[in-house]
Scaffold this active site. Structure first.
Site, PDB file in Angstrom:
ATOM      1  CG  ASN A  51       4.839  26.646 114.528  1.00 35.26           C
ATOM      2  OD1 ASN A  51       4.274  26.376 115.599  1.00 35.26           O
ATOM      3  ND2 ASN A  51       4.198  27.136 113.486  1.00 35.26           N
ATOM      4  CD1 TRP A  52       8.054  21.593 118.133  1.00 38.48           C
ATOM      5  CD2 TRP A  52       7.356  20.979 120.169  1.00 38.48           C
ATOM      6  NE1 TRP A  52       9.115  21.026 118.788  1.00 38.48           N
ATOM      7  CE2 TRP A  52       8.713  20.638 120.045  1.00 38.48           C
ATOM      8  CE3 TRP A  52       6.701  20.705 121.370  1.00 38.48           C
ATOM      9  CZ2 TRP A  52       9.426  20.028 121.068  1.00 38.48           C
ATOM     10  CZ3 TRP A  52       7.414  20.100 122.398  1.00 38.48           C
ATOM     11  CH2 TRP A  52       8.763  19.764 122.247  1.00 38.48           C
ATOM     12  CE  LYS A  53       2.834  24.425 111.563  1.00 34.36           C
ATOM     13  NZ  LYS A  53       2.410  24.316 110.180  1.00 34.36           N
ATOM     14  CG  HIS A  83       1.621  30.044 111.530  1.00 37.72           C
ATOM     15  ND1 HIS A  83       0.733  29.259 110.837  1.00 37.72           N
ATOM     16  CD2 HIS A  83       2.852  29.497 111.332  1.00 37.72           C
ATOM     17  CE1 HIS A  83       1.404  28.275 110.251  1.00 37.72           C
ATOM     18  NE2 HIS A  83       2.694  28.396 110.535  1.00 37.72           N
ATOM     19  CD  GLU A  93      -0.787  25.932 110.428  1.00 43.15           C
ATOM     20  OE1 GLU A  93      -0.469  25.863 111.625  1.00 43.15           O
ATOM     21  OE2 GLU A  93      -0.167  25.331 109.516  1.00 43.15           O
ATOM     22  CD  GLU A 121       6.035  29.818 108.253  1.00 39.31           C
ATOM     23  OE1 GLU A 121       6.757  28.869 108.521  1.00 39.31           O
ATOM     24  OE2 GLU A 121       4.945  30.018 108.799  1.00 39.31           O
ATOM     25  N   GLY A 176       3.523  22.475 105.241  1.00 34.83           N
ATOM     26  CA  GLY A 176       3.033  21.119 105.488  1.00 34.83           C
ATOM     27  C   GLY A 176       2.710  20.346 104.219  1.00 34.83           C
ATOM     28  CB  SER A 200       7.943  21.816 103.008  1.00 32.97           C
ATOM     29  OG  SER A 200       6.543  21.556 103.095  1.00 32.97           O
ATOM     30  N   GLY A 244       8.110  23.617 110.880  1.00 34.39           N
ATOM     31  CA  GLY A 244       6.943  22.965 111.478  1.00 34.39           C
ATOM     32  C   GLY A 244       7.180  21.473 111.626  1.00 34.39           C
TER      33      GLY A 244
HETATM   34  P1  PGA Z   1       6.086  23.051 107.863  1.00 35.73           P
HETATM   35  O1  PGA Z   1       5.425  24.242 108.681  1.00 35.73           O
HETATM   36  O2  PGA Z   1       7.571  23.104 108.110  1.00 35.73           O
HETATM   37  O3  PGA Z   1       5.449  21.801 108.412  1.00 35.73           O
HETATM   38  O4  PGA Z   1       5.761  23.266 106.431  1.00 35.73           O
HETATM   39  C1  PGA Z   1       6.054  25.485 108.785  1.00 35.73           C
HETATM   40  C2  PGA Z   1       5.179  26.424 109.557  1.00 35.73           C
HETATM   41  O5  PGA Z   1       3.949  26.362 109.403  1.00 35.73           O
HETATM   42  O6  PGA Z   1       5.662  27.244 110.347  1.00 35.73           O
END
Ligand code: PGA
Length: 261
Positions: free
Chosen positions: A22-24, A111, A113, A182, A188, A224, A245
């Site tokens: 997931n590159w966001k 997600h 976010e 998640e 993150g 993470s 991510g």
């Molecule tokens: P992260 O993000 O690996 O940077 O914690 C995972 C995600 O939000 O899908």
């Protein structure tokens, strides 16, 4: 490159593994080419789990160029969101058909976010999953509890309520989807659920899936995930892969996750 059988099934029985990037809102036209060249060279001589499928989910505007970069690589393409609507006056939205036009096979929905910054409810998430499935895309439905819920021991209740509208889509639809657990506090943050903590939640999701006639639904862990914790997570019985991510932006780190034992 890792093997991908490109079949439409992916059993959550530990035989196959799914690793999703997931590159966001990261990447750029200048960096994307370098990323794939580096990923390819890191994967070239690596041995890995025999049936790992890898999906890259870049921002919408890079889908086409990433599709070209992935051509013949065995890696698959996904998007980070989809509209619940087919078409029309929905400024800024991208439809499932548009994702198909851009060669996507997968799409992330719900997600944390999106839930946090765009007020997307569990009902909207389920509606997006339904829309994706209706167009032959495979949704990756994200669920996870906040730090506050985690600390107050409400994790399983939160997950149950986030998944309730998903089961209402019916067993046929649900068989096409993947759930990613998640924990919001792990995204993150550098904090990861321990493999045992994650397994406990995954086992609960598995039992919910079983009660809804789809016990073999693939279950991903996200939050993470890094090269140095991936193997421990993948060793757990109900963890069938990862949604990655930050670490998916570093080709070397991401290659190590793809090839983790
Ligand atoms: P992260 O993000 O690996 O940077 O914690 C995972 C995600 O939000 O899908």
């Amino acid at each position: 490159m890792p093997k991908s059988d490109n079949s439409s099934t992916l059993a959550g029985d530990g035989a196959e593994r799914l690793v999703v990037a997931n590159w966001k809102m990261n990447g750029s036209a200048a960096q994307n080419g370098d990323f794939f060249a580096a990923l390819q060279s890191n994967l070239a001589n690596a041995s890995c789990h025999s049936l790992v499928r890898t999906v890259i989910c870049p921002p919408f505007v890079y889908l086409r160029e990433v599709a070209q970069a992935l051509d013949d690589s065995g890696l698959e393409l996904g998007a980070q969101d989809v509209s619940v609507h087919d078409s029309g006056a929905y400024t800024g939205e991208i439809s499932a058909q548009m994702l198909l036009d851009a060669s996507c096979q997968w799409v992330i929905v719900g997600h944390s976010e999106r839930r946090q910054y765009h007020a997307e409810s569990s009902e909207i998430t389920a509606a997006k999953a339904r829309q994706a499935i209706a167009h032959g895309l495979r949704p990756i439905v994200c669920v996870g509890e906040s730090l506050e819920d985690h600390r107050s021991g409400r994790t399983l209740d939160v997950i149950e309520s986030q998944l309730a509208p998903v089961w209402e889509l019916g067993a046929n639809a649900v068989r096409s989807l993947v759930v990613a657990y998640e924990p919001v506090w792990a995204i993150g943050s550098g904090l990861t659920a321990t493999p045992e903590e994650a397994q406990k939640v995954h086992a609960h999701i598995r039992s919910l899936a079983q009660a809804n006639n789809c016990a073999s639904m693939p279950l991903l862990y996200g939050g993470s995930v890094k090269a140095d914790n991936a193997s421990g997570l993948f060793a757990m019985q109900d963890i069938d892969g990862a949604l990655v991510g930050g670490a998916s932006l570093d080709p070397r780190e991401f290659a190590s996750i793809i090839t983790a034992e």
